[in-house]
Every structure is written in structure tokens, then in C-alpha cells.
Design an enzyme around this catalytic site. Structure first.
Site, PDB file in Angstrom:
ATOM      1  N   MET A  14      43.362  46.097  36.860  1.00 60.15           N
ATOM      2  CA  MET A  14      44.625  45.379  36.747  1.00 60.15           C
ATOM      3  C   MET A  14      45.455  45.622  38.004  1.00 60.15           C
ATOM      4  O   MET A  14      45.943  46.721  38.237  1.00 60.15           O
ATOM      5  CB  MET A  14      45.380  45.818  35.489  1.00 60.15           C
ATOM      6  CG  MET A  14      44.610  45.544  34.208  1.00 60.15           C
ATOM      7  SD  MET A  14      45.487  46.026  32.696  1.00 60.15           S
ATOM      8  CE  MET A  14      46.810  44.800  32.685  1.00 60.15           C
ATOM      9  N   SER A  15      45.594  44.569  38.810  1.00 64.35           N
ATOM     10  CA  SER A  15      46.313  44.673  40.076  1.00 64.35           C
ATOM     11  C   SER A  15      47.815  44.496  39.918  1.00 64.35           C
ATOM     12  O   SER A  15      48.562  44.713  40.867  1.00 64.35           O
ATOM     13  CB  SER A  15      45.792  43.610  41.040  1.00 64.35           C
ATOM     14  OG  SER A  15      46.111  42.316  40.549  1.00 64.35           O
ATOM     15  N   GLY A  16      48.242  44.069  38.735  1.00 62.86           N
ATOM     16  CA  GLY A  16      49.644  43.727  38.533  1.00 62.86           C
ATOM     17  C   GLY A  16      49.897  42.242  38.659  1.00 62.86           C
ATOM     18  O   GLY A  16      51.000  41.766  38.416  1.00 62.86           O
ATOM     19  N   VAL A  18      48.828  38.005  37.885  1.00 68.56           N
ATOM     20  CA  VAL A  18      48.648  37.203  36.681  1.00 68.56           C
ATOM     21  C   VAL A  18      47.177  37.101  36.279  1.00 68.56           C
ATOM     22  O   VAL A  18      46.854  37.082  35.079  1.00 68.56           O
ATOM     23  CB  VAL A  18      49.270  35.798  36.881  1.00 68.56           C
ATOM     24  CG1 VAL A  18      48.577  35.045  37.994  1.00 68.56           C
ATOM     25  CG2 VAL A  18      49.226  34.996  35.584  1.00 68.56           C
ATOM     26  N   ASP A  19      46.268  37.046  37.238  1.00 66.72           N
ATOM     27  CA  ASP A  19      44.853  36.843  36.913  1.00 66.72           C
ATOM     28  C   ASP A  19      44.269  38.009  36.124  1.00 66.72           C
ATOM     29  O   ASP A  19      43.640  37.814  35.075  1.00 66.72           O
ATOM     30  CB  ASP A  19      44.034  36.617  38.188  1.00 66.72           C
ATOM     31  CG  ASP A  19      44.396  35.319  38.879  1.00 66.72           C
ATOM     32  OD1 ASP A  19      44.813  34.377  38.187  1.00 66.72           O
ATOM     33  OD2 ASP A  19      44.261  35.245  40.110  1.00 66.72           O
ATOM     34  N   SER A  20      44.455  39.215  36.616  1.00 67.02           N
ATOM     35  CA  SER A  20      43.894  40.371  35.912  1.00 67.02           C
ATOM     36  C   SER A  20      44.591  40.593  34.574  1.00 67.02           C
ATOM     37  O   SER A  20      43.974  41.075  33.618  1.00 67.02           O
ATOM     38  CB  SER A  20      43.983  41.630  36.779  1.00 67.02           C
ATOM     39  OG  SER A  20      45.310  41.889  37.187  1.00 67.02           O
ATOM     40  N   MET A  39      44.319  50.607  40.852  1.00 64.48           N
ATOM     41  CA  MET A  39      43.919  51.463  41.962  1.00 64.48           C
ATOM     42  C   MET A  39      45.069  51.631  42.946  1.00 64.48           C
ATOM     43  O   MET A  39      45.632  50.641  43.424  1.00 64.48           O
ATOM     44  CB  MET A  39      42.715  50.848  42.686  1.00 64.48           C
ATOM     45  CG  MET A  39      41.492  50.659  41.824  1.00 64.48           C
ATOM     46  SD  MET A  39      40.074  49.979  42.752  1.00 64.48           S
ATOM     47  CE  MET A  39      40.735  48.382  43.245  1.00 64.48           C
ATOM     48  N   CYS A 107      36.445  45.991  50.113  1.00 67.93           N
ATOM     49  CA  CYS A 107      37.186  46.563  48.986  1.00 67.93           C
ATOM     50  C   CYS A 107      36.439  46.301  47.686  1.00 67.93           C
ATOM     51  O   CYS A 107      36.313  47.189  46.832  1.00 67.93           O
ATOM     52  CB  CYS A 107      38.588  45.975  48.931  1.00 67.93           C
ATOM     53  SG  CYS A 107      39.638  46.693  47.636  1.00 67.93           S
ATOM     54  N   GLY A 131      39.791  40.013  37.479  1.00 72.23           N
ATOM     55  CA  GLY A 131      40.354  38.673  37.349  1.00 72.23           C
ATOM     56  C   GLY A 131      39.779  37.685  38.343  1.00 72.23           C
ATOM     57  O   GLY A 131      40.393  36.652  38.609  1.00 72.23           O
ATOM     58  N   CYS A 205      45.816  42.836  52.127  1.00 68.76           N
ATOM     59  CA  CYS A 205      46.793  43.641  51.388  1.00 68.76           C
ATOM     60  C   CYS A 205      47.465  44.703  52.236  1.00 68.76           C
ATOM     61  O   CYS A 205      48.649  44.996  52.043  1.00 68.76           O
ATOM     62  CB  CYS A 205      46.138  44.275  50.161  1.00 68.76           C
ATOM     63  SG  CYS A 205      44.823  45.459  50.522  1.00 68.76           S
TER      64      CYS A 205
END
Length: 365
Positions: A14-16, A18-20, A39, A107, A131, A205
Site C-alpha cells: 500500500m503506497s498510500g 488510490v490504486d493500492s 515501504m 524497485c 495495485g 519517486c
């Protein structure tokens, strides 16, 4: 639509975003026992927490908020040392070598589907999920795990997942593969997630402002030393400001003017030169790719007809591939291709299925 019986547990990256978040919701609704994992990839000072990118402190908070709303556990793992070694250091090193790296692929390879999967093992969690927009399914005749393009071709991310092994594919879930981006936002919005309208990051990123040279300089990378512009015959025609400032196919912002249109056609780290030439010199019918990973096939016998993509979300073009040994393949296109850069990924497709992929090493070896 049918789904395989849910495994006992799945760790959702979960990256924060919407997709994940939508992926986590879909998996929980399908009966999976989920845990969220975010992460931490940056040390303090590497990047500002308010930068418009993923994996910031704000993104961790957003991921935790979604996990709380879903009623699932959430963990934050500090992978910053691995990220620096595997992604940032390689990024700066590749630019110094005159190549054009793709850090998002590294990554995925080393962090999301490497370190995170090993962490899931230690926690006795059987699967991981992300996601990404792509589809994983089992081949009916071959029995191999297949990686296929997403239903939403405009968001397809199979290109950046070409490195997944059979073991990783067998333990990975990609619930958004059958959805569009707008449908994912609707899923998140109906659930009341605070990040339903959050915009997605468009930049690397750890370089959210796009200033690669400044980042390389801060991290002690090379490729910034001035050198000679040369033409295809080796004749010096000007001075460049450092290999890292130029990309294959570049025409503008060369820092010098010429009587005709010239493009960057190659870079040589050994003698610190940038070769400029006519647009037609950018095209090549033949490419070589190393560190090649096969997905839909166990091996390549002889010459195999396929189609290749040399840049993310580019149209794939018909070609023939041949395994020449040592993890290296030779690609011959039906028609010459423009501005293929060493360091970028070359991914082969058989229809919607990924045959395999590797890293471009040049027009000859």
C-alpha cells in the site's frame, strides 16, 4: 467472473495511493485475509516529506488510514538501505556509464517483489498483492504462470513487471488488472477513502522535481564531466556538459548550435563523448538485450516471431528473437526502430502475454 479460492493471507503493498487502496478493498471483499504494508524507501534528508511523490511520510499516513477503514493490520517496513543500494546507487551509476536507467523496474524487482515477498515469508503470509494494472493467470496448456496486459490498455503496466519469475507470479495477486483507472477511483470513492481523488505521481519517486543532474550531484554520481561532441566519423564538433545531461534521440538543449538538425545518437562513457548525427542515424533494425527473463516460455529455440516494446507504453513492433546464450537475446525488427537506449527495458509480447524481457545493451555486442 470467477476467482481462484482465496489463499489464507495476502500482504498488500500500500503506497498510500488510490490504486493500492482499491486493490486492498477488492481482495478483502473476495475473502482474503489481508494486511497492508508500506515501504519506507527514503532516509531523512533524501527527499522532502511534502514532495509530490510516493512513499513519503504523508503517503504512509494515507495508507494507514485506508487500512484502518478496512479493519486490517498495517505495517511500515524500513527498506531505505536496500533502496539506496539497489535503486538509487544503480540509477546514478547507470547515468555515469552513459546509459538510461529505469529505476521503477529495479524497485519492482528488488523491493516490491523481492524484499517484500521475503518479508511476507517471515510473517508466514502466503501471497503479496499490488495495485499494478496487469493480469496474472495460469496457462491452460503450458501450465506456466502468465503475465498479460491489463484490460485497460491505456494503464497497462505489464512492461514494468517483465522481471517476475514463475515463483513470484504464483504468489502475486493483481486485482486491478480487469479494471480501468476510473473504476478504481469509483471503488475507492464508494468506500470513503480519503485518497480517492489523489493524483498519481508522474516522476521518479526520488527525483520528484525531475532535476536528475542535481540529484546525481548530491549523491556523488558521475556523468557530469564536460567532454566532446563528435560526429559519426569521430570528428570533434563541439563540447558537451556531461553525459548524464543527454538522452538518446535528444535534439533540443544541446548547448551548441549547428547548421543542420543533429540528434544524440550514442554516448560513450569510456572516452566521455556524445555522438551527434542525423535523424536517420537513430534507427536500428537490430538490438541486444541482457539479463533476459522468460515468462510465457521456458526457453527460446531458434528464431521466434514476436513483438517488442522498447519504451514504456510504446506500441510494440514485430520482430524476431534469438537466444544467443548467457542470458542475452538478439532482436531483429521487421522495420528499423528509433532511439532505443541502452539501459532501458526491452519487453517481448505474444499477443497480450509477456514472452519475456531484459535490459537493452546496444545495437551490437
Amino acid at each position: 467472473m470467477t476467482h481462484e479460492p482465496a489463499p489464507l493471507s495476502v500482504m498488500v503493498a500500500m503506497s498510500g495511493g488510490v490504486d493500492s487502496s482499491a486493490a486492498a478493498l477488492l481482495l478483502k471483499e473476495r475473502g482474503y485475509v489481508c494486511a497492508g504494508a508500506t515501504m519506507k524507501l527514503f532516509d531523512n534528508g533524501d527527499i522532502a516529506d511534502d514532495s509530490p511523490t510516493c512513499c513519503s511520510a504523508r503517503d504512509v499516513q494515507d495508507a494507514r488510514s485506508v487500512a484502518n477503514k478496512l479493519g486490517i493490520d498495517h505495517y511500515t517496513f524500513n527498506f531505505s538501505d536496500d533502496f539506496r543500494e539497489r535503486v538509487i546507487d544503480k540509477f546514478t551509476g547507470e547515468y555515469a556509464a552513459g546509459n538510461t536507467p529505469n529505476p521503477c523496474i529495479d524497485c519492482n524487482r528488488y523491493l516490491k517483489f523481492g524484499k517484500l515477498l521475503r518479508t511476507a515469508d517471515m510473517m508466514e503470509i502466503s501471497h503479496i498483492a499490488t495495485g499494478h494494472y496487469a493480469i496474472i493467470e495460469r496457462g491452460e496448456t503450458s501450465g506456466r504462470w502468465l503475465l498479460k496486459k491489463a484490460a485497460d490498455k491505456s494503464k497497462d503496466q505489464s512492461y514494468v513487471l517483465y522481471m517476475l519469475t514463475q515463483e513470484q507470479l504464483s504468489r502475486t495477486l493483481l486485482p486491478l488488472g480487469e479494471f480501468t483507472k476510473s473504476e478504481a477511483r469509483e471503488i475507492a470513492s464508494r468506500a470513503g477513502f480519503l485518497n480517492a481523488a489523489k493524483r498519481e505521481s508522474q516522476d521518479i519517486c526520488f527525483v520528484p522535481d525531475g532535476k536528475y543532474i542535481d540529484f546525481i550531484a548530491r549523491n556523488g554520481g558521475g556523468g557530469r564531466e564536460p567532454g566532446d561532441f563528435i560526429d559519426s566519423s569521430g570528428r570533434i564538433i563541439g563540447r558537451h556538459k556531461g553525459l548524464a545531461r543527454y538522452t538518446i534521440g535528444q535534439r533540443k538543449n544541446l548547448g551548441v548550435s549547428f547548421s543542420e538538425k543533429l540528434f544524440v545518437i550514442s554516448k560513450n562513457a569510456h572516452d566521455n563523448t556524445v555522438t551527434l548525427g542525423r535523424e536517420d542515424e537513430l534507427y536500428s533494425k537490430e538490438l541486444y538485450a541482457a539479463d533476459f527473463n522468460l515468462i510465457s516460455r521456458e526457453r527460446i529455440d531458434g528464431e521466434v516471431r514476436t513483438a517488442a516494446m522498447t519504451r514504456y507504453r510504446q506500441t510494440e513492433y514485430p520482430c524476431t528473437v534469438q537466444d544467443i546464450g548467457g542470458g542475452v537475446v538478439r532482436i531483429v525488427f521487421d522495420e528499423p526502430q528509433k532511439a532505443a537506449a541502452a539501459g532501458q527495458a526491452l519487453v517481448l509480447y505474444d499477443g497480450d502475454s509477456v514472452l519475456g524481457g531484459g535490459t537493452i545493451i546496444g545495437k551490437e555486442i
